[in-house]
Design a protein around this motif. Sequence first.
Motif, PDB file in Angstrom:
ATOM      1  N   GLU A 164       0.817  -1.206   0.000  1.00 21.73           N
ATOM      2  CA  GLU A 164       0.000   0.000   0.000  1.00 21.73           C
ATOM      3  C   GLU A 164       0.852   1.257   0.000  1.00 21.73           C
ATOM      4  N   ILE A 192       1.533   0.211  -4.887  1.00 23.98           N
ATOM      5  CA  ILE A 192       0.311   0.778  -5.464  1.00 23.98           C
ATOM      6  C   ILE A 192       0.539   2.205  -5.953  1.00 23.98           C
ATOM      7  N   PRO A 193       1.131   3.103  -5.147  1.00 26.24           N
ATOM      8  CA  PRO A 193       1.389   4.454  -5.680  1.00 26.24           C
ATOM      9  C   PRO A 193       2.302   4.444  -6.895  1.00 26.24           C
ATOM     10  N   LEU A 205       0.255   3.323  -9.955  1.00 19.63           N
ATOM     11  CA  LEU A 205      -0.665   4.382 -10.356  1.00 19.63           C
ATOM     12  C   LEU A 205       0.079   5.545 -10.993  1.00 19.63           C
ATOM     13  N   VAL A 247      -1.880   8.433 -13.276  1.00 17.06           N
ATOM     14  CA  VAL A 247      -3.014   8.815 -12.441  1.00 17.06           C
ATOM     15  C   VAL A 247      -2.676  10.103 -11.688  1.00 17.06           C
ATOM     16  N   ILE A 281      -5.571  11.842  -6.738  1.00 14.96           N
ATOM     17  CA  ILE A 281      -6.310  10.583  -6.720  1.00 14.96           C
ATOM     18  C   ILE A 281      -5.483   9.513  -6.003  1.00 14.96           C
ATOM     19  N   ILE A 282      -4.179   9.480  -6.276  1.00 15.97           N
ATOM     20  CA  ILE A 282      -3.296   8.525  -5.600  1.00 15.97           C
ATOM     21  C   ILE A 282      -3.331   8.761  -4.095  1.00 15.97           C
ATOM     22  N   LYS A 286      -5.710  10.042  -2.335  1.00 20.04           N
ATOM     23  CA  LYS A 286      -7.015   9.618  -1.820  1.00 20.04           C
ATOM     24  C   LYS A 286      -7.084   8.096  -1.698  1.00 20.04           C
ATOM     25  N   ILE A 287      -6.583   7.388  -2.701  1.00 16.25           N
ATOM     26  CA  ILE A 287      -6.614   5.923  -2.681  1.00 16.25           C
ATOM     27  C   ILE A 287      -5.743   5.376  -1.563  1.00 16.25           C
ATOM     28  N   THR A 288      -4.554   5.920  -1.402  1.00 18.88           N
ATOM     29  CA  THR A 288      -3.616   5.390  -0.416  1.00 18.88           C
ATOM     30  C   THR A 288      -3.836   5.959   0.975  1.00 18.88           C
TER      31      THR A 288
END
Length: 75
Positions: A26, A30-31, A34, A39, A43-44, A46-48
């Motif tokens: 995480e 993931i970053p 993305l 991306v 947004i990255i 917010k997701i992480t």
Amino acid sequence: MDDAGYEVSVDRSNVSVGERVRAVLEKQLIPWLLAKEGVNPTIIAKITGHRKLDRILHYTSQVAAEDILSKLGGV
């Protein structure tokens, strides 16, 4: 902390190996994926769940710079 300023270590006393792996994924993988896909950094974040957008901006710009350099090196 890694180069992007993320804390990736997890307290090992009460966390399983799977949970530690997930935490690292995480925070780093993931970053990175993305950012490679272009991306938007907000947004990255917010997701992480990162609160400091400047770290995400630094990280995504680092990924973009490495991508450009690798393309230039292949020319």
